[in-house]
Write an enzyme that holds these catalytic residues in place. Structure first.
Site, mmCIF file in Angstrom:
data_model
loop_
_atom_site.group_PDB
_atom_site.id
_atom_site.type_symbol
_atom_site.label_atom_id
_atom_site.label_comp_id
_atom_site.label_asym_id
_atom_site.label_seq_id
_atom_site.Cartn_x
_atom_site.Cartn_y
_atom_site.Cartn_z
ATOM 1 C CG ASN A 1 -0.179 -0.447 2.532
ATOM 2 O OD1 ASN A 1 0.253 -1.398 2.708
ATOM 3 N ND2 ASN A 1 -0.340 0.542 3.566
ATOM 4 C CB CYS B 1 -2.597 3.021 9.917
ATOM 5 S SG CYS B 1 -3.568 2.272 8.286
#
Ligand SMILES: *Cc1c(COP(=O)(O)O)cnc(C)c1O
Length: 402
Positions: free
Chosen positions: A155, A328
């Site tokens: 990602n 995150c």
């Protein structure tokens, strides 16, 4: 479909829901609001919507409908696959798990929890190019290996792992193979059978579907235990009233994503090349992750002498939404575990920028980034005493790293 309010170059964090997906969801909130478990007409209609979505999603991956289990998203699917595959292994005395050093935290933190429960974890290196080497997986496999989990597309740096080969190695050794395909699904063709995938995690909001819904594919015959106990939903494997609108939206978004995929990827690839060539002209800049074996919509750079957070702040002031890595971990000042896994020194990993884009981005978006980014980098460097001290003599990044 556009996101005109911003130049949105953070498609790997989440995407705008497509109009088609939104339209598919609406009736499930209104006339077809029933509980799929109910035995009346309203329930049956809702159940039909779920089962139709399941079949359509399965077809996108050459899977069978009975192999698709809906979840609340990618994180839940990762947790479920890994925890329960580990439990299956433990029943046979197998307590060794293999993964890679730059997985999503939904995978890494699950593995850490299992380590505390007595499992042993081997993390394969991903090297400077951000790729796992199949021969290193082969060497790491043991008699007591219960599971291998390696993500399809990273990602942060967008590198595409040799999943088919990793899967083949696991299949030959009789070891379960799970892959987090959250960043691949809807962007790259996936065939669970041809690619030897036993389990894979999906998330709808990464391909223009709604947030809070995903799925776990589990190959027929794998007796994976439950993560959530309760009612008999998902054939008794995942309790909780189905998120019917989200499930319908996910199916519509996935199908739409895969339509004309090659043409969309070609367009995105052209934007990638254009951005990459121009941004690498900025002195002391490097591209992170393999240049070619990456998805079309990802670029990740390090700008020496700069804090990623300040860079994002300045871009944000220009209306440009980007990321320094995964959503995150940003907000913390820890350097990205992904860039550290690629072997970057912590101080360099701090100066990272991820641009993630797709067919919904316009050339005007790329223009805007190229118009603003070089100036922002220059301004930040001019304010950095460390940079000024080190670069009185303008060394190139490459030379300095040797
Ligand atoms: C976003 C993401 C996840 C988490 O998915 P959620 O649906 O947000 O829980 C997991 N893995 C990867 C690679 C991701 O990019």
């Amino acid at each position: 479909m556009s996101t005109e309010k911003y130049v949105y170059m953070d498609q790997a964090a989440t995407t705008r829901i497509s109009d088609r997906a939104l339209r598919a969801m609406m009736p499930c909130f209104t006339e077809d609001f029933g509980n799929p478990s109910s035995l009346h007409g309203a329930g049956r209609d809702a159940e039909a919507a779920v089962e139709q979505a399941r079949a359509r999603i399965a077809a996108c991956f050459h899977a069978e409908p009975s192999e698709i289990f809906f979840t609340s998203g990618g994180s839940e699917a990762d947790n479920w696959a890994i925890r329960q595959a580990a439990a299956l292994g433990a029943k046979k005395g197998k307590r060794h798990l293999i993964s890679s050093a730059f997985e999503h935290h939904a995978v890494l933190h699950t593995l850490e929890a299992l380590e505390k429960d007595g499992f042993e974890v081997t993390l394969l290196p991903v090297h400077e190019n951000g790729l796992v080497r199949p021969e290193e997986l082969e060497a790491a496999l043991r008699e007591d290996t219960a599971l291998v989990t390696v993500m399809y597309v990273n990602n942060e740096v967008g590198t595409v792992q040799p999943v088919e080969e990793l899967g083949r190695i696991c299949r030959e050794k009789g070891v379960l193979f799970h892959t987090d395909t959250v960043q691949a699904a809807g962007h790259l063709p996936i065939d669970v059978k041809a690619q030897n995938i036993d389990m894979m995690s999906l998330s709808a909001h990464k391909f223009h579907g709604p947030k809070g819904v995903g799925a776990l594919y589990v190959r027929k015959g794998i007796a994976l235990g439950n993560l959530i106990y309760g009612g008999g939903q998902e054939r008794g494997r995942r309790a909780g009233t189905e998120n019917v609108p989200a499930i319908a939206g996910m199916a519509a978004a996935l199908e739409e994503s895969l339509e004309d995929r090659e043409a969309k990827n070609a367009r995105t690839r052209a934007m990638q090349r254009r951005l990459m060539d121009a941004i690498l002209q900025i002195p002391c800049t490097r591209l992170n992750g393999d240049r070619d074996r990456r998805v079309p919509g990802n670029l990740n750079f390090c700008f020496e002498g700069i804090e990623g957070e300040s860079l994002l702040l300045y871009l944000d002031l220009e209306g440009i939404c980007a990321s320094s890595g995964s959503a995150c971990t940003s907000g913390s000042l820890e350097p990205s575990h992904v860039l550290l896994a690629l072997g970057l020194p912590a101080e360099v990993a701090h100066g990272s920028l991820r641009l993630s884009f797709d067919e919904t981005n316009s050339e005007a978006d790329a223009d805007r980034v190229l118009e603003k980014l070089p100036g922002v980098v220059e301004r930040l460097r001019s304010m950095s005493p460390v940079w000024k001290e080190q670069h009185a003599d303008q060394q190139s990044f490459g030379e300095k790293r040797e």
